[in-house]
Scaffold this motif. Structure first.
Motif, PDB file in Angstrom:
ATOM      1  N   LEU A  52     -15.347  11.117  -6.736  1.00  0.00           N
ATOM      2  CA  LEU A  52     -14.308  12.062  -6.261  1.00  0.00           C
ATOM      3  C   LEU A  52     -13.169  11.285  -6.225  1.00  0.00           C
ATOM      4  CD1 LEU A  52     -16.084  14.647  -4.317  1.00  0.00           C
ATOM      5  CD2 LEU A  52     -15.695  14.706  -6.476  1.00  0.00           C
ATOM      6  N   PRO A  53     -11.982  11.677  -6.541  1.00  0.00           N
ATOM      7  CA  PRO A  53     -10.760  10.840  -6.377  1.00  0.00           C
ATOM      8  C   PRO A  53     -10.246  10.711  -5.039  1.00  0.00           C
ATOM      9  CG  PRO A  53     -10.219  13.097  -7.323  1.00  0.00           C
ATOM     10  CD  PRO A  53     -11.670  12.929  -7.225  1.00  0.00           C
ATOM     11  N   THR A  54      -9.691   9.869  -4.498  1.00  0.00           N
ATOM     12  CA  THR A  54      -8.731   9.551  -3.386  1.00  0.00           C
ATOM     13  C   THR A  54      -7.304   9.721  -3.650  1.00  0.00           C
ATOM     14  OG1 THR A  54      -8.950   7.123  -3.491  1.00  0.00           O
ATOM     15  CG2 THR A  54     -10.694   7.941  -2.292  1.00  0.00           C
ATOM     16  N   GLU A  55      -6.536   9.775  -2.509  1.00  0.00           N
ATOM     17  CA  GLU A  55      -4.924   9.779  -2.715  1.00  0.00           C
ATOM     18  C   GLU A  55      -4.486   8.951  -1.411  1.00  0.00           C
ATOM     19  OE1 GLU A  55      -1.442  13.271  -2.855  1.00  0.00           O
ATOM     20  OE2 GLU A  55      -3.626  13.863  -2.394  1.00  0.00           O
ATOM     21  N   LEU A  56      -3.514   8.105  -1.947  1.00  0.00           N
ATOM     22  CA  LEU A  56      -2.521   7.785  -0.894  1.00  0.00           C
ATOM     23  C   LEU A  56      -1.750   8.516  -0.569  1.00  0.00           C
ATOM     24  CD1 LEU A  56      -1.966   5.057   0.274  1.00  0.00           C
ATOM     25  CD2 LEU A  56      -0.514   4.237  -1.275  1.00  0.00           C
ATOM     26  N   ILE A  57      -1.497   8.849   0.641  1.00  0.00           N
ATOM     27  CA  ILE A  57      -0.402   9.760   1.277  1.00  0.00           C
ATOM     28  C   ILE A  57       0.571   8.981   2.177  1.00  0.00           C
ATOM     29  CG2 ILE A  57       0.255  11.517   2.600  1.00  0.00           C
ATOM     30  CD1 ILE A  57      -2.684  13.035   1.915  1.00  0.00           C
TER      31      ILE A  57
ATOM     32  N   TYR B 216      -7.756   4.618   6.155  1.00  0.00           N
ATOM     33  CA  TYR B 216      -8.672   5.256   5.210  1.00  0.00           C
ATOM     34  C   TYR B 216      -9.066   6.613   5.744  1.00  0.00           C
ATOM     35  CZ  TYR B 216     -11.786   5.797   1.308  1.00  0.00           C
ATOM     36  OH  TYR B 216     -12.316   6.378   0.233  1.00  0.00           O
ATOM     37  N   ASP B 217      -9.015   7.597   5.105  1.00  0.00           N
ATOM     38  CA  ASP B 217      -9.482   9.033   5.791  1.00  0.00           C
ATOM     39  C   ASP B 217      -8.208   9.612   6.311  1.00  0.00           C
ATOM     40  OD1 ASP B 217     -10.941  11.329   5.604  1.00  0.00           O
ATOM     41  OD2 ASP B 217     -11.954  10.580   7.792  1.00  0.00           O
ATOM     42  N   ASP B 218      -7.768  10.838   5.902  1.00  0.00           N
ATOM     43  CA  ASP B 218      -6.850  11.710   6.507  1.00  0.00           C
ATOM     44  C   ASP B 218      -7.839  12.569   7.581  1.00  0.00           C
ATOM     45  OD1 ASP B 218      -4.411  12.591   6.884  1.00  0.00           O
ATOM     46  OD2 ASP B 218      -4.112  13.788   5.206  1.00  0.00           O
ATOM     47  N   VAL B 219      -7.031  12.722   8.699  1.00  0.00           N
ATOM     48  CA  VAL B 219      -7.294  13.706   9.703  1.00  0.00           C
ATOM     49  C   VAL B 219      -6.128  14.349  10.425  1.00  0.00           C
ATOM     50  CG1 VAL B 219      -9.485  12.487  10.393  1.00  0.00           C
ATOM     51  CG2 VAL B 219      -7.216  11.709  11.420  1.00  0.00           C
ATOM     52  N   PRO B 220      -6.377  15.484  11.097  1.00  0.00           N
ATOM     53  CA  PRO B 220      -5.267  16.236  11.576  1.00  0.00           C
ATOM     54  C   PRO B 220      -4.250  15.382  12.468  1.00  0.00           C
ATOM     55  CG  PRO B 220      -6.994  17.711  11.695  1.00  0.00           C
ATOM     56  CD  PRO B 220      -7.691  16.213  11.031  1.00  0.00           C
TER      57      PRO B 220
ATOM     58  N   ALA C  97      -3.591  12.267  12.493  1.00  0.00           N
ATOM     59  CA  ALA C  97      -2.575  11.314  11.653  1.00  0.00           C
ATOM     60  C   ALA C  97      -1.179  11.831  11.500  1.00  0.00           C
ATOM     61  CB  ALA C  97      -3.297  10.911  10.259  1.00  0.00           C
ATOM     62  N   GLU C  98      -0.857  13.115  11.248  1.00  0.00           N
ATOM     63  CA  GLU C  98       0.273  13.543  11.109  1.00  0.00           C
ATOM     64  C   GLU C  98       1.121  13.745  12.651  1.00  0.00           C
ATOM     65  OE1 GLU C  98       1.168  16.293   7.704  1.00  0.00           O
ATOM     66  OE2 GLU C  98      -0.709  16.968   8.471  1.00  0.00           O
ATOM     67  N   LEU C  99       0.356  13.539  13.674  1.00  0.00           N
ATOM     68  CA  LEU C  99       1.024  13.664  14.820  1.00  0.00           C
ATOM     69  C   LEU C  99       1.101  12.571  15.584  1.00  0.00           C
ATOM     70  CD1 LEU C  99      -1.454  16.703  16.191  1.00  0.00           C
ATOM     71  CD2 LEU C  99       0.600  16.814  15.023  1.00  0.00           C
ATOM     72  N   CYS C 100       1.026  11.472  14.997  1.00  0.00           N
ATOM     73  CA  CYS C 100       1.342  10.134  15.502  1.00  0.00           C
ATOM     74  C   CYS C 100       2.799   9.940  15.236  1.00  0.00           C
ATOM     75  CB  CYS C 100       0.617   8.887  14.857  1.00  0.00           C
ATOM     76  SG  CYS C 100      -1.256   8.699  15.106  1.00  0.00           S
ATOM     77  N   ALA C 101       3.282   8.904  15.894  1.00  0.00           N
ATOM     78  CA  ALA C 101       4.714   8.543  16.049  1.00  0.00           C
ATOM     79  C   ALA C 101       4.795   7.103  15.675  1.00  0.00           C
ATOM     80  CB  ALA C 101       5.451   8.914  17.378  1.00  0.00           C
ATOM     81  N   PRO C 102       4.978   6.737  14.524  1.00  0.00           N
ATOM     82  CA  PRO C 102       5.346   7.489  13.368  1.00  0.00           C
ATOM     83  C   PRO C 102       4.083   8.179  12.696  1.00  0.00           C
ATOM     84  CG  PRO C 102       5.446   5.275  12.626  1.00  0.00           C
ATOM     85  CD  PRO C 102       5.103   5.368  14.198  1.00  0.00           C
ATOM     86  N   PRO C 103       4.103   9.126  11.782  1.00  0.00           N
ATOM     87  CA  PRO C 103       2.815   9.809  11.224  1.00  0.00           C
ATOM     88  C   PRO C 103       2.364   8.371  10.452  1.00  0.00           C
ATOM     89  CG  PRO C 103       4.676  11.314  10.833  1.00  0.00           C
ATOM     90  CD  PRO C 103       5.231   9.969  11.483  1.00  0.00           C
ATOM     91  N   LEU C 104       1.024   8.596  10.274  1.00  0.00           N
ATOM     92  CA  LEU C 104       0.276   7.477   9.677  1.00  0.00           C
ATOM     93  C   LEU C 104       0.177   7.757   8.087  1.00  0.00           C
ATOM     94  CD1 LEU C 104      -2.780   6.604  11.828  1.00  0.00           C
ATOM     95  CD2 LEU C 104      -0.642   5.487  11.799  1.00  0.00           C
ATOM     96  N   THR C 105       0.269   6.724   7.350  1.00  0.00           N
ATOM     97  CA  THR C 105       0.053   6.581   5.833  1.00  0.00           C
ATOM     98  C   THR C 105      -1.515   6.590   5.768  1.00  0.00           C
ATOM     99  OG1 THR C 105       2.143   5.601   5.303  1.00  0.00           O
ATOM    100  CG2 THR C 105       0.219   5.130   3.752  1.00  0.00           C
ATOM    101  N   VAL C 106      -2.071   7.199   5.043  1.00  0.00           N
ATOM    102  CA  VAL C 106      -3.428   7.517   4.861  1.00  0.00           C
ATOM    103  C   VAL C 106      -3.904   7.256   3.317  1.00  0.00           C
ATOM    104  CG1 VAL C 106      -3.889   8.741   6.967  1.00  0.00           C
ATOM    105  CG2 VAL C 106      -3.505   9.781   4.812  1.00  0.00           C
ATOM    106  N   ILE C 107      -5.229   7.077   3.022  1.00  0.00           N
ATOM    107  CA  ILE C 107      -5.879   7.159   1.950  1.00  0.00           C
ATOM    108  C   ILE C 107      -6.879   8.463   2.113  1.00  0.00           C
ATOM    109  CG2 ILE C 107      -7.692   6.141   0.202  1.00  0.00           C
ATOM    110  CD1 ILE C 107      -6.743   3.432   1.441  1.00  0.00           C
ATOM    111  N   ALA C 108      -6.632   9.243   1.621  1.00  0.00           N
ATOM    112  CA  ALA C 108      -7.229  10.658   1.832  1.00  0.00           C
ATOM    113  C   ALA C 108      -8.309  10.907   0.954  1.00  0.00           C
ATOM    114  CB  ALA C 108      -6.284  11.786   1.650  1.00  0.00           C
ATOM    115  N   GLN C 109      -9.353  11.108   1.318  1.00  0.00           N
ATOM    116  CA  GLN C 109     -10.787  11.464   0.658  1.00  0.00           C
ATOM    117  C   GLN C 109     -11.147  13.099   0.851  1.00  0.00           C
ATOM    118  OE1 GLN C 109     -14.116   9.064   1.588  1.00  0.00           O
ATOM    119  NE2 GLN C 109     -13.529   8.919   3.688  1.00  0.00           N
TER     120      GLN C 109
END
Length: 353
Positions: A339-344, A295-299, A301-313
């Protein structure tokens, strides 16, 4: 040697109006368009800056907005604070920031300090229960909660409130539920986000999904329990305190005590970081051995191997909207905002083999 600073009398003299007229124009009061234009032009020409201290002493308040968050080193709360600061800056209001450490006693001390300083507007990510906010409200402080609500006082029906919220998300009309904290809040739709993530994992075939939570995650764990359905395996619902060490210990203990789990939903970015580190230390492959959603997208998260699936707020928007609410407060009580969230979807989740 610096030139003498212009005073309000200098502006009044140069504009050919009285001091009261200058004060009224600069404070947003009524004045003719021609007078307002002339006063503002002279004030700009003389580089006149009102004395905030003198103005607020006359008003018997310090001015500005108080902001209380659990941890300024947490990137989510940092972005939330940026939103508050941006809105306050546009309104010319200073912000007094305090970090509670997610400790209700420290939170109460900071509330008392702000009251002593006559700060009458406060945005808070609450740590204590609703009773802790009674003194502030009775003293006339305008309080807006951000990101979360205070925990319910002992004896209140948490489950019925959680069920009511979930029914609202489904477009149903539940019976009214009494809230212990009748104060406005700006929240992300974390219940919808959690439920979407659980359904996504279930669609991949996961049946033993764990929840890794921390302080302030009451609404998220309620949504998790509702989404996974009854009976809930309570051994897969684990909580840490606010520290990174506690988060790592909780994640590591969860992986070791329940090697049969297939997916983990971390309820915050500190907990997600802990889950990634613990999985790496235990040689668990993501997503082959365990799927992760944070839960929560942070910079990072995309740099992990593999990149993390997140719930962005929308962290910054939460702060900005909370500041808007507290600045607009007056005779009318401000309404809350969701405010809406989004599953990435990225690469940290895979089908159950």
């Amino acid at each position: 040697m610096d030139a003498k600073r212009a005073t309000i009398k200098d502006v009044a003299r140069a504009a050919g109006v009285g001091v009261a007229t200058v004060s009224r124009v600069l404070s947003g009061g009524s004045a003719s368009a021609r007078t307002r234009e002339r006063v503002l032009a002279v004030a700009a020409q003389l580089d006149y800056r009102p004395s905030a201290l003198g103005r607020n002493l006359r008003q018997r308040r310090t001015g500005g907005i108080g902001l209380l968050v659990p941890d300024l080193t947490d990137s989510f709360f940092g972005r939330l604070a940026e939103g508050v600061l941006a809105c306050a800056r546009s309104a010319g209001e200073p912000v007094v920031v305090g970090s509670t450490g997610d400790d209700p006693e420290q939170e109460a001390e900071l509330i008392g300090m702000l009251l002593e300083q006559s700060v009458d507007r406060l945005i808070a990510v609450p740590s204590g229960d609703a009773d802790a906010w009674g003194p502030a409200v009775k003293a006339g402080m305008t309080v807006v909660f951000a990101d979360r609500l205070p925990s319910e006082a002992p004896g209140e029906d948490d489950d019925s409130a959680a069920t009511a919220d979930l029914m609202l998300l489904d477009g149903l009309a539940p019976a009214p539920v009494a809230r212990s904290a009748d104060l406005p809040a700006v929240l992300a739709d974390d219940r919808a986000g959690i439920r979407t993530a659980v359904r996504y994992l279930s669609g991949l075939g996961h049946r033993r999904i764990a929840f890794l939570g921390g302080p302030g995650h009451d609404r998220r764990v309620a949504a998790f329990r509702e989404a996974v359905g009854s009976p809930v395996d309570e051994e897969l619902v684990v909580f840490a305190t606010g520290s990174r060490d506690s988060a790592y210990a909780a994640a590591s203990g969860l992986f070791q005590s329940r090697p049969d789990l297939t997916a983990v939903l971390a309820a915050g970015n500190v907990l997600g970081e802990a889950a990634v580190l613990a999985a790496r230390e235990l040689d668990l492959r993501v997503p082959r051995d365990v799927s992760l959603v944070m839960y929560d997208d942070v910079p990072w998260a995309e740099l992990c191997a593999p990149p993390l699936t997140v719930i962005a707020q929308p962290a910054r928007d939460i702060g900005y909207r909370a500041a808007e609410l507290v600045l607009r407060s007056g005779s009318r009580r401000p309404r809350g905002v969701v405010l809406p969230t989004e599953l990435i979807v990225r690469g940290s989740c895979g089908p159950r083999r």
